[in-house]
Design an enzyme around this catalytic site. Structure first.
Site, mmCIF file in Angstrom:
data_model
loop_
_atom_site.group_PDB
_atom_site.id
_atom_site.type_symbol
_atom_site.label_atom_id
_atom_site.label_comp_id
_atom_site.label_asym_id
_atom_site.label_seq_id
_atom_site.Cartn_x
_atom_site.Cartn_y
_atom_site.Cartn_z
ATOM 1 N N ASN A 9 0.873 -1.179 0.000
ATOM 2 C CA ASN A 9 0.000 0.000 0.000
ATOM 3 C C ASN A 9 0.907 1.224 0.000
ATOM 4 O OD1 ASN A 9 -1.826 2.018 0.419
ATOM 5 N ND2 ASN A 9 -2.431 1.372 2.498
ATOM 6 N N TRP A 10 1.059 1.815 -1.180
ATOM 7 C CA TRP A 10 1.977 2.966 -1.289
ATOM 8 C C TRP A 10 1.365 4.244 -0.725
ATOM 9 C CZ3 TRP A 10 4.156 2.326 -7.000
ATOM 10 C CH2 TRP A 10 5.029 1.237 -7.014
ATOM 11 N N LYS A 11 0.102 4.196 -0.403
ATOM 12 C CA LYS A 11 -0.598 5.365 0.170
ATOM 13 C C LYS A 11 -0.372 6.611 -0.712
ATOM 14 C CE LYS A 11 -0.153 3.371 4.741
ATOM 15 N NZ LYS A 11 -0.264 3.593 6.163
ATOM 16 N N HIS A 96 -9.763 0.946 4.429
ATOM 17 C CA HIS A 96 -8.532 1.170 5.184
ATOM 18 C C HIS A 96 -8.828 2.078 6.379
ATOM 19 C CE1 HIS A 96 -4.503 2.465 6.260
ATOM 20 N NE2 HIS A 96 -4.067 1.393 5.617
ATOM 21 N N GLU A 98 -7.285 4.474 7.630
ATOM 22 C CA GLU A 98 -7.080 5.917 7.420
ATOM 23 C C GLU A 98 -8.320 6.541 6.787
ATOM 24 O OE1 GLU A 98 -3.365 5.560 5.349
ATOM 25 O OE2 GLU A 98 -2.385 4.969 7.221
ATOM 26 N N GLU A 168 -5.735 -5.101 10.369
ATOM 27 C CA GLU A 168 -4.758 -4.036 10.578
ATOM 28 C C GLU A 168 -5.089 -3.285 11.866
ATOM 29 O OE1 GLU A 168 -2.619 -2.820 6.765
ATOM 30 O OE2 GLU A 168 -4.428 -1.606 6.880
ATOM 31 N N GLY A 174 2.019 2.211 11.016
ATOM 32 C CA GLY A 174 2.962 3.323 10.979
ATOM 33 C C GLY A 174 3.638 3.613 12.311
ATOM 34 N N SER A 213 3.040 -2.092 10.542
ATOM 35 C CA SER A 213 4.473 -2.111 10.857
ATOM 36 C C SER A 213 5.138 -3.454 10.560
ATOM 37 C CB SER A 213 4.711 -1.690 12.312
ATOM 38 O OG SER A 213 4.300 -0.344 12.494
ATOM 39 N N GLY A 234 2.668 -1.114 4.411
ATOM 40 C CA GLY A 234 2.681 0.305 4.104
ATOM 41 C C GLY A 234 4.098 0.815 3.937
ATOM 42 N N GLY A 235 4.633 1.425 4.978
ATOM 43 C CA GLY A 235 5.937 2.092 4.908
ATOM 44 C C GLY A 235 7.041 1.232 4.305
HETATM 45 C C1 PEP Z 1 -1.136 0.223 6.184
HETATM 46 O O1 PEP Z 1 -1.426 1.393 6.399
HETATM 47 O O2 PEP Z 1 -1.857 -0.484 5.449
HETATM 48 C C2 PEP Z 1 0.075 -0.303 6.797
HETATM 49 C C3 PEP Z 1 0.140 -1.569 7.011
HETATM 50 O O3 PEP Z 1 1.044 0.618 7.104
HETATM 51 P P1 PEP Z 1 2.475 0.322 7.796
HETATM 52 O O4 PEP Z 1 3.022 -0.950 7.207
HETATM 53 O O5 PEP Z 1 3.304 1.513 7.449
HETATM 54 O O6 PEP Z 1 2.220 0.191 9.262
#
Ligand code: PEP
Length: 252
Positions: A9-11, A96, A98, A168, A174, A213, A234-235
């Site tokens: 997920n490049w957001k 998601h 967010e 999640e 994050g 994470s 994500g990150g």
């Molecule tokens: C996400 O937002 O889908 C996610 C898993 O982010 P991160 O890996 O950065 O915690």
């Protein structure tokens, strides 16, 4: 045996040049994995078309980060499922945290998006997860089951056939601190048991990802849990080496 699944997920990150660089760095090592994991990247809507072109001939498949729950019409700025299909997406993230938390997306809106995705032939990746306050209040189970039931209650258990669910925990996203494998496994088992109440076959086939994470350091241990079928990343998905290592961890 369920195939593993890892989605990036490049957001709201990337640019045309940066995405090209990242995909150029990812494609060769991901092509040489053992073929036991489905790998999906979800760029911004603006970058979807170029990502689809860049992935031609690669086992990595394109997805989108969101969609609107109606087919077309007066909804300025929104993107429909058929538009995503037209541009080459095969998967789409739905619900998601967010979007639920920061943009006020309700369970009903998420269920509508999920149904629109399915109707257009996209595979939805349905995100569920509790906030820190909800976990501390002992409400984790109630929250994730409510979020799952909002989809199956509206569209039936058949809607989950071949779908992907991502657990999640909002407090882990994050934060640099993932749920422990035991914490995640407990929720994954709960979600699968909920599906099993309505269909054993769909419960057995559903791929339930962990997200929050994930890193190269913790991926293998998470993916070793019996009900964790991969990850939504994500990150770490913005770093080629890190994401490749996570995918390699799922490819075993
Ligand atoms: C996400 O937002 O889908 C996610 C898993 O982010 P991160 O890996 O950065 O915690």
């Amino acid at each position: 045996m369920r195939r593993r699944f890892v989605a990036a997920n490049w957001k709201m990150n990337g640019s045309r040049a940066r995405n090209r660089q990242l995909l150029d760095a990812l494609k060769p090592p991901l092509r040489s994995l053992g073929g036991r994991v489905d790998i999906v990247v979800c760029p911004s809507h603006l970058h979807l078309g170029e990502t689809v072109s860049a992935l031609a001939g690669s086992p990595v498949r394109p997805g989108a980060q969101d969609l609107f729950g109606l087919e077309n019409g007066a909804m300025t700025g929104e993107i429909s499922a058929s538009m995503l299909v037209d541009c080459g997406a095969e998967f789409v993230i739905v619900g998601h945290s967010e979007r639920r938390g920061r943009l006020g997306e309700t369970d009903a809106a998420v269920a509508a998006k999920f149904a629109a995705a399915r109707a257009a032939g996209l595979v939805p990746i349905l995100c569920v997860g509790e906030t820190r306050a909800e976990r501390d209040a002992g409400n984790t189970e109630a929250v994730v089951l409510r979020q799952l039931d909002a989809v199956t209650g509206e569209h039936g258990i058949e809607a989950m056939d071949g779908a992907v669910i991502a657990y999640e925990p909002v407090w882990a996203i994050g934060s640099g601190t993932a749920a422990t494998p035991e914490q995640a496994q407990a929720v994954h088992a709960l979600l699968r048991a909920r599906l099993r109440e309505q269909s054993g076959a769909i419960a057995d086939g559903a791929r339930i990802l962990y997200g929050g994470s994930i890193s190269a350091a913790n991926a293998r241990e998470l993916f070793a849990q019996p009900d964790i079928d991969g990850g939504l990343v994500g990150g770490a998905s913005l770093k080629a080496e890190e994401f490749t290592a996570i995918c390699a961890g799922a490819d075993s």
